[in-house]
Design an enzyme around this catalytic site. Structure first.
Site, PDB file in Angstrom:
ATOM      1  N   TYR A  71      -2.021  -0.601  10.908  1.00 45.34           N
ATOM      2  CA  TYR A  71      -2.236  -1.137   9.425  1.00 45.34           C
ATOM      3  C   TYR A  71      -1.112  -0.961   8.598  1.00 45.34           C
ATOM      4  O   TYR A  71      -0.426  -2.004   7.976  1.00 45.34           O
ATOM      5  CB  TYR A  71      -3.576  -0.577   8.844  1.00 45.34           C
ATOM      6  CG  TYR A  71      -3.596  -1.008   7.628  1.00 45.34           C
ATOM      7  CD1 TYR A  71      -3.958  -2.099   6.795  1.00 45.34           C
ATOM      8  CD2 TYR A  71      -3.262  -0.129   6.451  1.00 45.34           C
ATOM      9  CE1 TYR A  71      -4.146  -2.535   5.721  1.00 45.34           C
ATOM     10  CE2 TYR A  71      -3.486  -0.327   5.164  1.00 45.34           C
ATOM     11  CZ  TYR A  71      -3.810  -1.635   4.777  1.00 45.34           C
ATOM     12  OH  TYR A  71      -3.921  -1.781   3.233  1.00 45.34           O
ATOM     13  N   SER A 124       0.929  -1.163   0.243  1.00 42.89           N
ATOM     14  CA  SER A 124      -0.077   0.006   0.030  1.00 42.89           C
ATOM     15  C   SER A 124       0.854   1.420  -0.194  1.00 42.89           C
ATOM     16  O   SER A 124       2.108   1.274   0.765  1.00 42.89           O
ATOM     17  CB  SER A 124      -0.994   0.092   1.243  1.00 42.89           C
ATOM     18  OG  SER A 124      -1.145   1.272   1.277  1.00 42.89           O
ATOM     19  N   LYS A 176       1.902  -3.758   6.964  1.00 42.25           N
ATOM     20  CA  LYS A 176       2.346  -3.695   5.576  1.00 42.25           C
ATOM     21  C   LYS A 176       3.900  -3.582   5.541  1.00 42.25           C
ATOM     22  O   LYS A 176       4.708  -4.376   4.779  1.00 42.25           O
ATOM     23  CB  LYS A 176       1.766  -2.763   4.734  1.00 42.25           C
ATOM     24  CG  LYS A 176       0.260  -2.959   4.656  1.00 42.25           C
ATOM     25  CD  LYS A 176       0.021  -4.388   3.691  1.00 42.25           C
ATOM     26  CE  LYS A 176      -1.457  -4.309   3.470  1.00 42.25           C
ATOM     27  NZ  LYS A 176      -1.990  -5.519   2.976  1.00 42.25           N
TER      28      LYS A 176
HETATM   29  P1  NAD Z   1     -11.149  -6.719   1.549  1.00 37.43           P
HETATM   30  O1  NAD Z   1     -11.591  -6.668   2.820  1.00 37.43           O
HETATM   31  O2  NAD Z   1     -12.216  -6.349   0.539  1.00 37.43           O
HETATM   32  O3  NAD Z   1     -10.564  -8.087   1.186  1.00 37.43           O
HETATM   33  C1  NAD Z   1      -9.970  -8.899   2.033  1.00 37.43           C
HETATM   34  C2  NAD Z   1     -10.345 -10.121   2.224  1.00 37.43           C
HETATM   35  O4  NAD Z   1      -9.483 -10.869   2.955  1.00 37.43           O
HETATM   36  C3  NAD Z   1     -11.576 -10.241   2.774  1.00 37.43           C
HETATM   37  O5  NAD Z   1     -12.507 -11.075   1.814  1.00 37.43           O
HETATM   38  C4  NAD Z   1     -11.447 -10.793   4.142  1.00 37.43           C
HETATM   39  O6  NAD Z   1     -12.557 -11.549   4.433  1.00 37.43           O
HETATM   40  C5  NAD Z   1     -10.232 -11.645   3.921  1.00 37.43           C
HETATM   41  N1  NAD Z   1      -9.473 -11.966   4.899  1.00 37.43           N
HETATM   42  C6  NAD Z   1      -9.068 -11.176   6.032  1.00 37.43           C
HETATM   43  N2  NAD Z   1      -8.284 -11.885   6.883  1.00 37.43           N
HETATM   44  C7  NAD Z   1      -8.265 -13.025   6.611  1.00 37.43           C
HETATM   45  C8  NAD Z   1      -7.888 -14.109   7.308  1.00 37.43           C
HETATM   46  N3  NAD Z   1      -7.067 -14.305   8.387  1.00 37.43           N
HETATM   47  N4  NAD Z   1      -7.870 -15.334   6.644  1.00 37.43           N
HETATM   48  C9  NAD Z   1      -8.688 -15.582   5.396  1.00 37.43           C
HETATM   49  N5  NAD Z   1      -9.159 -14.412   4.827  1.00 37.43           N
HETATM   50  C10 NAD Z   1      -9.063 -13.186   5.506  1.00 37.43           C
HETATM   51  O7  NAD Z   1     -10.073  -5.558   1.141  1.00 37.43           O
HETATM   52  P2  NAD Z   1      -9.357  -5.159  -0.398  1.00 37.43           P
HETATM   53  O8  NAD Z   1      -9.692  -3.809  -0.384  1.00 37.43           O
HETATM   54  O9  NAD Z   1      -9.728  -6.042  -1.370  1.00 37.43           O
HETATM   55  O10 NAD Z   1      -7.813  -5.201   0.076  1.00 37.43           O
HETATM   56  C11 NAD Z   1      -7.052  -6.382  -0.415  1.00 37.43           C
HETATM   57  C12 NAD Z   1      -5.818  -6.073  -0.102  1.00 37.43           C
HETATM   58  O11 NAD Z   1      -5.257  -4.706  -0.708  1.00 37.43           O
HETATM   59  C13 NAD Z   1      -5.559  -5.859   1.528  1.00 37.43           C
HETATM   60  O12 NAD Z   1      -4.307  -6.684   1.665  1.00 37.43           O
HETATM   61  C14 NAD Z   1      -5.366  -4.271   1.716  1.00 37.43           C
HETATM   62  O13 NAD Z   1      -4.685  -4.500   2.855  1.00 37.43           O
HETATM   63  C15 NAD Z   1      -4.654  -3.996   0.245  1.00 37.43           C
HETATM   64  N6  NAD Z   1      -4.929  -2.766  -0.141  1.00 37.43           N
HETATM   65  C16 NAD Z   1      -6.123  -2.284  -0.034  1.00 37.43           C
HETATM   66  C17 NAD Z   1      -6.360  -0.924  -0.428  1.00 37.43           C
HETATM   67  C18 NAD Z   1      -7.886  -0.538  -0.397  1.00 37.43           C
HETATM   68  O14 NAD Z   1      -7.893   0.891  -0.647  1.00 37.43           O
HETATM   69  N7  NAD Z   1      -9.061  -1.114  -0.527  1.00 37.43           N
HETATM   70  C19 NAD Z   1      -5.387  -0.113  -0.430  1.00 37.43           C
HETATM   71  C20 NAD Z   1      -3.890  -0.444  -0.421  1.00 37.43           C
HETATM   72  C21 NAD Z   1      -3.800  -1.878  -0.132  1.00 37.43           C
END
Ligand code: NAD
Ligand code: UDP
Length: 343
Positions: free
Chosen positions: A150, A125, A154
């Protein structure tokens, strides 16, 4: 070729699974459904006419995860999305965030090592840059402490991943993609972002205000040193982001990577202010967004946007979809979600 996708039923994961299936990869998803729903698999199938394998497993559960990995040990790579991701919540619930985001990653690495899966793509991120002294942000820009558990999780995973790749084990190479601000939804409007509770992020707050679920959007700060005083971010369409994962994966499986651990910024390279996003949303969707100017949100930077030249040069990837397409798809998804999916 089979790819294991952790967190594959989530927002970015589901869009990436669609693009992986379209590109001819086979997909196996592991997700504990903490922040997603199993019905997304039906919608992925409607879009692609293919259904990914899926098991609802918490990646912190080593035994259950290992049995999943044994079933899918023919996978050539893992894309690791699974994480808790709410920055503000992580400040209040630090132990839980570290336990989930680090614990699941440790188990993942152990499973990959046990069954011999050599490659990983990790969801990093822009938050890992901490404070941003230079714009646009480059991969080698200085990193400062982040303002949340958070962001720190990362940063820590980056170190753990690098050390793991250097060490003697079955994980041989990896790519971290540093996302800027993913927004928007698939053009079918069948998948998109559905945050639980009150949204923290700008776009879901805008769509929920426009549809009447929230009275008014708070614009956090209009006195920044930016063209219109509101904060500027680099918004990236989630489908473009999904494509970046496919490109990164192809780079690893085709052995085109130049070093064992590579990092790419994934942003559009262009900044939009909060007011510009609202303007685009209203214009594209012909709908009003009630908003009021509110105090700055603590921890927010005035401005940041990516230099994604490296991704362009090495992954042959660049953002294709513009802000108008982002806000239009987000609205289409919100309408579909409220009509068909909300319980
Ligand atoms: P999201 O919450 O929609 O998806 C994450 C998924 O991981 C969810 O379906 C959740 O149920 C699952 N999960 C969480 N902990 C778990 C565990 N212990 N075991 C199994 N499943 C688990 O989030 P997203 O927006 O799709 O983000 C995906 C990745 O991208 C994450 O790592 C997030 O940190 C990173 N990210 C997101 C953004 C954003 O703005 N959305 C920005 C930068 C980085
Ligand atoms: N923002 C806002 N009102 C909101 C949510 C966000 O004005 O209800 C602003 C926020 O201050 C930032 C931008 O919108 O300048 C993007 O915020 P978001 O939380 O979506 O992503 P961030 O860049 O903080 O990760």
């Amino acid at each position: 070729m089979k790819i294991i996708v952790t967190g594959g039923t989530g927002y970015i994961g589901s869009h990436t699974v669609v693009e992986l299936l379209k590109a001819g990869f086979e997909v196996a998803i592991i997700d504990n459904l903490y922040n997603s729903e199993e019905s997304v698999l039906d919608r992925i199938e409607t879009i692609t006419s293919k259904r990914p394998a899926f098991e609802a497993i918490d990646l912190c559960d080593n035994e259950a995860s290992l049995s999943f990995f044994r079933k899918h040990q023919d996978a050539v790579a893992v894309i690791h999305f699974a994480a808790l991701k709410a920055v503000g919540e992580s400040v209040k619930k630090a132990i839980w965030y570290y336990e989930n985001n680090l614990g699941s990653t440790f188990n993942l690495f152990k499973c990959m090592n046990d069954v011999g899966i050599p490659s990983i793509i990790f969801s990093s991120s822009a938050t890992i840059y901490g404070k941003y002294p230079e714009l646009p942000v480059k991969e080698n820009s200085p990193k400062f402490p982040t303002s949340s558990p958070y962001g720190s999780s990362k940063q820590m995973i980056k170190t753990i991943l690098k050390d793991t790749i250097i060490g003697e084990n079955e994980i041989k190479n990896g790519i971290s993609l540093r996302y800027f601000n993913p927004i928007g939804a698939h053009e079918s409007a069948l998948i998109g972002e559905a945050p639980k509770g009150i949204p923290n992020n700008l776009l879901p707050y805008i769509t929920q205000t426009a549809i009447g679920l929230r009275d008014s959007l708070s614009v956090f700060g209009a006195d920044y040193d930016t063209p219109d005083g509101t904060a500027v971010r680099d918004y990236i369409h989630v489908v473009d982001l999904a494509h970046a994962h496919v490109k990164a994966l192809q780079r690893l499986v085709n052995e085109e990577n130049e070093t064992d651990y590579e990092v790419f910024n994934i942003g559009a390279g262009k900044g939009y202010s909060v007011l510009q996003v609202i303007e685009a949303f209203e214009r594209m969707n012909d709908v009003k967004v009630n908003y009021k100017i509110s105090p700055r949100r603590p921890g927010d930077e005035p401005m940041f946007y990516a230099d994604s030249t490296l991704a362009q040069e090495k992954l042959n990837w660049q953002a294709e979809l513009n802000i108008d397409e982002m806000v239009a798809s987000a609205w289409k998804w919100e309408a579909y979600y409220r009509e068909h999916l909300q319980k």
